[in-house]
Motif scaffolding. Structure first.
Motif, PDB file in Angstrom:
ATOM      1  N   GLY A 116     132.477  11.461  49.699  1.00 47.33           N
ATOM      2  CA  GLY A 116     132.706  10.106  50.503  1.00 47.33           C
ATOM      3  C   GLY A 116     132.848   9.018  49.677  1.00 47.33           C
ATOM      4  N   ALA A 117     132.204   7.943  50.041  1.00 51.39           N
ATOM      5  CA  ALA A 117     132.163   6.804  49.376  1.00 51.39           C
ATOM      6  C   ALA A 117     131.328   6.848  48.100  1.00 51.39           C
ATOM      7  N   LYS A 118     130.289   7.885  48.203  1.00 52.45           N
ATOM      8  CA  LYS A 118     129.806   7.897  46.966  1.00 52.45           C
ATOM      9  C   LYS A 118     130.293   8.929  45.749  1.00 52.45           C
ATOM     10  N   ALA A 119     131.526   9.428  46.011  1.00 52.58           N
ATOM     11  CA  ALA A 119     132.321  10.193  45.119  1.00 52.58           C
ATOM     12  C   ALA A 119     132.903   9.213  44.145  1.00 52.58           C
ATOM     13  N   HIS A 120     132.073   8.903  43.036  1.00 60.37           N
ATOM     14  CA  HIS A 120     132.489   7.915  42.011  1.00 60.37           C
ATOM     15  C   HIS A 120     133.724   8.476  41.092  1.00 60.37           C
ATOM     16  N   ARG A 121     134.651   7.496  40.794  1.00 58.50           N
ATOM     17  CA  ARG A 121     135.547   7.696  39.657  1.00 58.50           C
ATOM     18  C   ARG A 121     134.993   7.072  38.444  1.00 58.50           C
ATOM     19  N   ARG A 150     131.484  17.530  24.435  1.00 56.96           N
ATOM     20  CA  ARG A 150     132.552  17.618  25.392  1.00 56.96           C
ATOM     21  C   ARG A 150     132.434  16.953  26.687  1.00 56.96           C
ATOM     22  N   TYR A 151     131.262  16.786  27.314  1.00 56.20           N
ATOM     23  CA  TYR A 151     131.052  16.208  28.556  1.00 56.20           C
ATOM     24  C   TYR A 151     131.532  14.854  28.365  1.00 56.20           C
ATOM     25  N   VAL A 152     131.196  14.140  27.466  1.00 59.25           N
ATOM     26  CA  VAL A 152     131.686  12.829  27.192  1.00 59.25           C
ATOM     27  C   VAL A 152     133.039  12.590  27.313  1.00 59.25           C
ATOM     28  N   ASP A 153     133.590  13.355  26.298  1.00 58.88           N
ATOM     29  CA  ASP A 153     135.075  13.060  26.045  1.00 58.88           C
ATOM     30  C   ASP A 153     135.821  13.828  27.388  1.00 58.88           C
ATOM     31  N   GLN A 154     135.522  14.804  28.036  1.00 56.42           N
ATOM     32  CA  GLN A 154     136.339  15.450  29.025  1.00 56.42           C
ATOM     33  C   GLN A 154     135.933  15.193  30.478  1.00 56.42           C
ATOM     34  N   VAL A 155     134.596  14.569  30.872  1.00 53.71           N
ATOM     35  CA  VAL A 155     134.288  13.981  31.739  1.00 53.71           C
ATOM     36  C   VAL A 155     134.092  12.610  32.079  1.00 53.71           C
ATOM     37  N   ILE A 156     133.011  12.223  31.197  1.00 54.40           N
ATOM     38  CA  ILE A 156     132.813  10.922  31.228  1.00 54.40           C
ATOM     39  C   ILE A 156     133.997   9.695  30.937  1.00 54.40           C
ATOM     40  N   GLN A 157     134.984  10.566  29.978  1.00 57.59           N
ATOM     41  CA  GLN A 157     135.998   9.423  29.377  1.00 57.59           C
ATOM     42  C   GLN A 157     137.477   9.754  30.142  1.00 57.59           C
ATOM     43  N   SER A 158     137.505  10.777  31.109  1.00 58.08           N
ATOM     44  CA  SER A 158     138.376  11.111  31.893  1.00 58.08           C
ATOM     45  C   SER A 158     138.833   9.984  33.047  1.00 58.08           C
ATOM     46  N   PRO A 159     140.454  10.012  32.564  1.00 60.41           N
ATOM     47  CA  PRO A 159     140.902   8.634  33.561  1.00 60.41           C
ATOM     48  C   PRO A 159     140.889   9.259  35.165  1.00 60.41           C
ATOM     49  N   THR A 160     140.858  10.431  35.204  1.00 55.56           N
ATOM     50  CA  THR A 160     140.972  10.950  36.556  1.00 55.56           C
ATOM     51  C   THR A 160     139.906  11.537  37.255  1.00 55.56           C
ATOM     52  N   GLU A 161     138.593  11.936  36.550  1.00 57.82           N
ATOM     53  CA  GLU A 161     137.579  12.551  36.887  1.00 57.82           C
ATOM     54  C   GLU A 161     136.841  11.753  38.142  1.00 57.82           C
ATOM     55  N   VAL A 162     136.326  12.440  39.191  1.00 57.43           N
ATOM     56  CA  VAL A 162     135.776  11.695  40.107  1.00 57.43           C
ATOM     57  C   VAL A 162     134.544  12.779  40.277  1.00 57.43           C
ATOM     58  N   LEU A 163     133.209  12.151  40.587  1.00 54.43           N
ATOM     59  CA  LEU A 163     132.090  12.890  40.561  1.00 54.43           C
ATOM     60  C   LEU A 163     131.757  13.295  42.017  1.00 54.43           C
ATOM     61  N   ASP A 164     132.297  14.306  42.507  1.00 54.09           N
ATOM     62  CA  ASP A 164     132.255  14.877  43.940  1.00 54.09           C
ATOM     63  C   ASP A 164     131.587  16.176  43.661  1.00 54.09           C
ATOM     64  N   SER A 165     130.293  16.388  44.385  1.00 53.93           N
ATOM     65  CA  SER A 165     129.815  17.629  44.329  1.00 53.93           C
ATOM     66  C   SER A 165     129.774  18.631  45.473  1.00 53.93           C
ATOM     67  N   THR A 166     130.936  18.354  46.011  1.00 53.27           N
ATOM     68  CA  THR A 166     131.299  19.353  47.161  1.00 53.27           C
ATOM     69  C   THR A 166     131.222  20.613  47.066  1.00 53.27           C
TER      70      THR A 166
END
Length: 202
Positions: free
Chosen positions: A43-48, A75-91
């Protein structure tokens, strides 16, 4: 004297990655541990990441790595942290935890670690449903991921109630219950020597 532990976590919490060796050691010692996935990131805590959360997350992850020795790969930094579309959603990981919850703490902590390695080492997106599905198959689960949703909701509700009852916020939290009394323990005390936590189980 009866001692039992409750561990409240979210798979995609960097601090929970740091706590993994301590909790794994406690479970391996034979202690009675219940895992409760909070499902914090939704929800509101699913951060982009691109909205600035990536910078905040990376700063925390570097602290976790320094304190606990747990790896966070480039790889985590490049593909997750720096991704323009990644949303932190743990559903998806919350549903996965729901599917294995009744298999016991050893299975649930192992699954969490597997999924954390996918993210923090291999750089797998939180939106990669197939990666989570593949992981639960490796743990002997053939059910559809959504079938874990009800249990995930129930465990998250119990986690929130437990945190509120002890005036705690955030994850990870390790709670010791002994003789009817519950107290939160400092996981940070065990970062440098995770197996020292086993003394609490005796």
């Amino acid at each position: 004297m009866s001692r039992r532990f409750t561990y409240i976590y979210d798979t995609f919490c960097g601090w929970c990655r740091g706590a993994h060796p301590t909790i794994a050691a406690l479970i391996e010692s034979g202690a009675e541990v219940e895992m409760l996935h909070l499902h914090l990131f939704q929800g509101a805590k699913a951060h982009r990441m691109a909205d600035g959360f990536g910078t905040v997350a990376l700063a925390h992850d570097k602290r976790v790595a320094g304190l606990s020795g747990q790896d966070f790969d480039q790889r985590y930094v490049d593909q997750v942290i720096q991704s323009p579309t990644e949303v932190l959603d743990s559903t998806f990981t919350a549903w996965a935890a729901g599917l294995v919850h009744d298999h016991g703490a050893a299975t649930e902590i192992a699954l969490a670690h597997n999924l954390q390695n996918q993210r923090y080492i291999d750089g797998v997106s939180a939106q990669n449903r197939s990666a989570v599905e593949a992981a639960i198959v490796r743990f002997g689960v053939s059910a559809a991921l959504e079938e874990g949703a009800e249990t995930a909701g129930q465990t998250a509700a119990r986690a929130r109630a437990t945190l509120a009852s002890l005036n705690l916020r955030g994850v990870p939290q390790l709670i010791l219950e002994e003789n009817g009394q519950r107290n939160a323990l400092s996981i940070a005390d065990f970062y440098k020597s995770p197996t020292a936590v086993t003394a609490l189980a005796s």
